[in-house]
Design an enzyme around this catalytic site. Structure first.
Site, PDB file in Angstrom:
ATOM      1  N   ASN A  65      -3.818   0.751   8.243  1.00 20.02           N
ATOM      2  CA  ASN A  65      -5.241   0.394   8.172  1.00 20.02           C
ATOM      3  C   ASN A  65      -5.977   1.232   9.211  1.00 20.02           C
ATOM      4  O   ASN A  65      -5.610   1.243  10.384  1.00 20.02           O
ATOM      5  CB  ASN A  65      -5.421  -1.091   8.468  1.00 20.02           C
ATOM      6  CG  ASN A  65      -4.380  -1.948   7.778  1.00 20.02           C
ATOM      7  OD1 ASN A  65      -3.195  -1.807   8.088  1.00 20.02           O
ATOM      8  ND2 ASN A  65      -4.782  -2.787   6.865  1.00 20.02           N
TER       9      ASN A  65
ATOM     10  N   TYR B 100       0.846  -1.192   0.000  1.00 19.16           N
ATOM     11  CA  TYR B 100       0.000   0.000   0.000  1.00 19.16           C
ATOM     12  C   TYR B 100       0.882   1.243   0.000  1.00 19.16           C
ATOM     13  O   TYR B 100       1.921   1.251   0.652  1.00 19.16           O
ATOM     14  CB  TYR B 100      -0.808   0.108   1.293  1.00 19.16           C
ATOM     15  CG  TYR B 100      -1.753  -0.993   1.645  1.00 19.16           C
ATOM     16  CD1 TYR B 100      -3.097  -0.900   1.288  1.00 19.16           C
ATOM     17  CD2 TYR B 100      -1.339  -2.090   2.382  1.00 19.16           C
ATOM     18  CE1 TYR B 100      -3.999  -1.885   1.662  1.00 19.16           C
ATOM     19  CE2 TYR B 100      -2.238  -3.087   2.759  1.00 19.16           C
ATOM     20  CZ  TYR B 100      -3.562  -2.977   2.394  1.00 19.16           C
ATOM     21  OH  TYR B 100      -4.460  -3.944   2.773  1.00 19.16           O
TER      22      TYR B 100
ATOM     23  N   HIS C 163     -10.220   1.949   2.399  1.00 13.77           N
ATOM     24  CA  HIS C 163      -9.758   2.826   3.486  1.00 13.77           C
ATOM     25  C   HIS C 163     -10.142   4.280   3.231  1.00 13.77           C
ATOM     26  O   HIS C 163      -9.415   5.200   3.589  1.00 13.77           O
ATOM     27  CB  HIS C 163      -8.230   2.736   3.619  1.00 13.77           C
ATOM     28  CG  HIS C 163      -7.744   1.396   4.057  1.00 13.77           C
ATOM     29  ND1 HIS C 163      -6.431   0.999   3.955  1.00 13.77           N
ATOM     30  CD2 HIS C 163      -8.406   0.343   4.595  1.00 13.77           C
ATOM     31  CE1 HIS C 163      -6.310  -0.231   4.414  1.00 13.77           C
ATOM     32  NE2 HIS C 163      -7.481  -0.661   4.803  1.00 13.77           N
TER      33      HIS C 163
HETATM   34  C1  ABL Z   1      -7.391  -4.132   5.069  1.00 13.37           C
HETATM   35  O1  ABL Z   1      -7.152  -3.093   5.659  1.00 13.37           O
HETATM   36  C2  ABL Z   1      -8.011  -4.083   3.727  1.00 13.37           C
HETATM   37  O2  ABL Z   1      -9.029  -3.129   3.712  1.00 13.37           O
HETATM   38  C3  ABL Z   1      -8.559  -5.405   3.263  1.00 13.37           C
HETATM   39  O3  ABL Z   1      -8.762  -5.289   1.883  1.00 13.37           O
HETATM   40  C4  ABL Z   1      -7.637  -6.559   3.625  1.00 13.37           C
HETATM   41  O4  ABL Z   1      -8.208  -7.820   3.312  1.00 13.37           O
HETATM   42  C5  ABL Z   1      -7.428  -6.554   5.122  1.00 13.37           C
HETATM   43  N1  ABL Z   1      -7.042  -5.282   5.625  1.00 13.37           N
HETATM   44  C6  ABL Z   1      -6.378  -7.579   5.567  1.00 13.37           C
HETATM   45  O5  ABL Z   1      -5.124  -7.203   5.149  1.00 13.37           O
HETATM   46  C7  ABL Z   1      -8.182  -8.304   1.981  1.00 13.37           C
HETATM   47  C8  ABL Z   1      -8.336  -9.812   1.988  1.00 13.37           C
HETATM   48  O6  ABL Z   1      -7.217 -10.407   2.610  1.00 13.37           O
HETATM   49  C9  ABL Z   1      -8.506 -10.340   0.578  1.00 13.37           C
HETATM   50  O7  ABL Z   1      -8.766 -11.722   0.575  1.00 13.37           O
HETATM   51  C10 ABL Z   1      -9.627  -9.602  -0.118  1.00 13.37           C
HETATM   52  O8  ABL Z   1      -9.694 -10.005  -1.472  1.00 13.37           O
HETATM   53  C11 ABL Z   1      -9.417  -8.116  -0.037  1.00 13.37           C
HETATM   54  O9  ABL Z   1      -9.273  -7.712   1.292  1.00 13.37           O
HETATM   55  C12 ABL Z   1     -10.585  -7.336  -0.625  1.00 13.37           C
HETATM   56  O10 ABL Z   1     -10.336  -5.953  -0.607  1.00 13.37           O
END
Ligand code: ABL
Length: 539
Positions: free
Chosen positions: A516, A394, A474
């Site tokens: 996050n 990211y 986000h």
């Molecule tokens: C986050 O902050 C993100 O918003 C999510 O997109 C992320 O999870 C989680 N944290 C965990 O790191 C992912 C999933 O692991 C994927 O399997 C999924 O396809 C994706 O989100 C979808 O945006």
């Protein structure tokens, strides 16, 4: 009967706000458009392997990846065209629960916060008191399925990164990695639902209602007198305010702007969409009461790029596919017995950060998250699917790109202009970060990049990345805090041009937090609600 405070939305912002407001003894109403989530809130969406328990999909951390491949995902907001949680807890009930205490920079004037927010650390301290983080969520204190941590940490160590307990040193975000920190407690999802909401519910002056969708505020010029909802059991669906009462919108980066548009607050193109809508058009105030504010502008979201690898040490955990219907029996049994083991943690296994200077003089941060499995694989290589891992890269704090969100003719909330890479410098830095990450893969024997494969360069991979997949969920900034003329809310989170309408959620955050964001959102809510309570003229 009228309320002193009406809080709209039971997510990261709204739950903190509602709890702190209810501490004052005033009459507080919390309205949530969705239904229950965790067992504690009345949720009953329980995995087939956990019958007779109240361990719902939202309680069991290890079920996180099943949010994305469920046949009946009732928790997503159906009228927002990106992922948004419409249930008690909002995003915090369905996210990976990565919970980071914000560094100083997240609330600094340089990040766009009013100067008066500068000394924000005490508010994060209040948050930490209510909701500590853990990087060892299993009740037995052990960490499970750590192969991804071991492999990725080897790669990072050989690039000069060092390991830290991330939340012990929030300001150290250059060349550091660590275990994921979560908001879990007792091996279960906790977050604001098991803390702030739990305490609010014990107070007789606090009321909450589920499945109650706020459509607009009822407004006479600058004065809000109540909120109009879909509740057919009360007159016109309106919940009224006391004479000096206040409304706090906490409906999220998409939900809050839509409520403002429907209340005659925002840019005229959005307000005209509302005016021309058969139903909503009946309730928008007349044009001479419209308040022109940049609602929906200034939006950012981390651009994220997935890299998929294989390594012989990895257990990809069947790519999380069977966890809901047919989990590995020993892991399910262990969790049911003691809330320990693989199911006590969400999928991430390692997080890292690195700072980058750029020719425009700004610092931008790269964040990475490593996990077993992969959401999608594009490769010409043969590979062993049981050995896959993903590193999501990211670009976070310091990004300069901005987009715009709004509504379409059906009133669905959606991005109108994607916020990723509108400044080419952001893209340049992320490409640099990915190249650096991959530069010495040879140091980790057996590590192999499969997506992208050797049919493309990193630059082309990033350039050709599906814009919809750059989304990190986000979103911040659609009701930006700041000064009149430039912002939607003032330093006390009050909507400009109104007497008693406030916003406390991700939408007021002026630029991308370091990590996050649900921790930063709750921390912002702590200061925001304290300002509302301290502000004269209230109930
Ligand atoms: C986050 O902050 C993100 O918003 C999510 O997109 C992320 O999870 C989680 N944290 C965990 O790191 C992912 C999933 O692991 C994927 O399997 C999924 O396809 C994706 O989100 C979808 O945006």
């Amino acid at each position: 009967s009228p309320y002193d405070y009406i809080v709209v939305g039971a997510g990261a912002g709204g739950l903190v706000a509602a709890d702190r407001l209810s501490e004052t003894g005033k009459k507080v109403l919390l309205l949530e458009r969705g239904g229950p989530s965790t067992g504690e809130t009345g949720g009953n969406y329980i995995a087939p392997w956990a019958p007779g328990t109240n361990l719902t999909k939202f309680d069991v951390p290890g079920l996180f990846e099943s949010m994305f491949n469920d046949g009946n995902p009732f928790w997503w907001c159906k009228d927002i065209n990106v992922f948004a949680g419409c249930l008690v807890g909002g995003g915090t009930s369905i996210n990976g629960a990565l919970y980071w205490l914000p560094p100083y920079s997240d609330f600094s004037p340089g990040a766009g916060w009013p100067n008066s927010w500068g000394n924000h650390a005490p508010w994060t301290e209040k948050l930490k008191q209510r909701l500590p983080s853990t990087d060892a969520p299993s009740t037995d204190g052990k960490r499970y399925l750590m192969q991804t941590f071991n492999v990725v940490s080897k790669l990072l160590s050989s690039q000069g990164y060092r390991q830290l307990t991330i939340n012990d040193a929030p300001d150290q975000k250059d060349h550091v990695f660590g275990y994921p920190a979560y908001n879990f407690q007792g091996g279960k999802r906790a977050g604001p639902v098991a803390t702030y909401f739990r305490s609010a519910k014990t107070r007789p002056n606090f009321t909450y209602k589920l499945y109650t969708n706020v459509l607009n505020v009822v407004r006479n010029g600058a004065q809000i007198t109540g909120v109009k909802t879909n509740d057919t059991s009360i007159v016109d669906g309106v919940y009224p305010l006391t004479q000096r009462g206040r409304v706090i919108l906490s409906a999220g980066s998409f939900g809050t702007p839509r409520i403002l548009f429907r209340s005659g607050i925002g840019p005229s193109d959005m307000l005209n969409i509302v005016k021309n809508h058969a139903e909503a058009g009946r309730f928008i105030p007349p044009d001479n009461q419209w308040i022109n504010l940049p609602v929906g502008y200034n939006v950012s979201d981390n651009p994220s790029i997935n890299l998929v690898f294989t390594h012989p040490d990895i257990d990809a955990y069947d790519n999380w596919a069977p966890i809901w219907n047919s989990p590995r029996p020993a892991d399910a049994a262990q969790y049911l017995k003691s809330q320990s083991g693989i199911f006590s943690q969400a999928s991430p296994r390692i997080n890292f950060w690195r700072a980058y200077g750029a020719p425009d003089g700004r610092t931008r941060w790269l964040q990475g998250t490593g996990r077993p499995g992969a959401a999608s694989i594009t490769t010409s290589y043969p590979y062993n699917a049981s050995q896959i891992l993903t590193i999501t890269t990211y670009l976070s704090s310091g990004i300069t790109s901005r987009g715009r969100i709004g509504i379409d003719a059906a009133l669905t909330a959606r991005p109108l202009i994607g916020p990723w890479f509108t400044d080419p410098m952001d893209k340049q830095v992320l490409i640099q970060g990915i190249n650096d990450l991959l530069s010495n893969m040879k140091n980790v024997s057996g590590l192999r990049l499969i997506t992208p494969d050797n049919t493309t360069t990193i630059t082309d991979y990033v350039n050709n990345y599906d814009p919809g997949s750059l989304n990190s969920n986000h979103w911040v900034g659609s009701c930006i805090i700041g000064t009149q003329g430039k912002a939607v809310v003032d330093e006390n989170t009050k909507v400009f041009g109104t007497n008693n309408l406030f916003v406390i959620d991700a939408s007021i955050i002026p630029s991308m937090p370091m990590s996050n964001p649900h921790g930063a959102i709750m921390s912002a809510a702590e200061q925001g609600v304290a300002r509302i309570i301290a502000l004269s003229g209230g109930p």
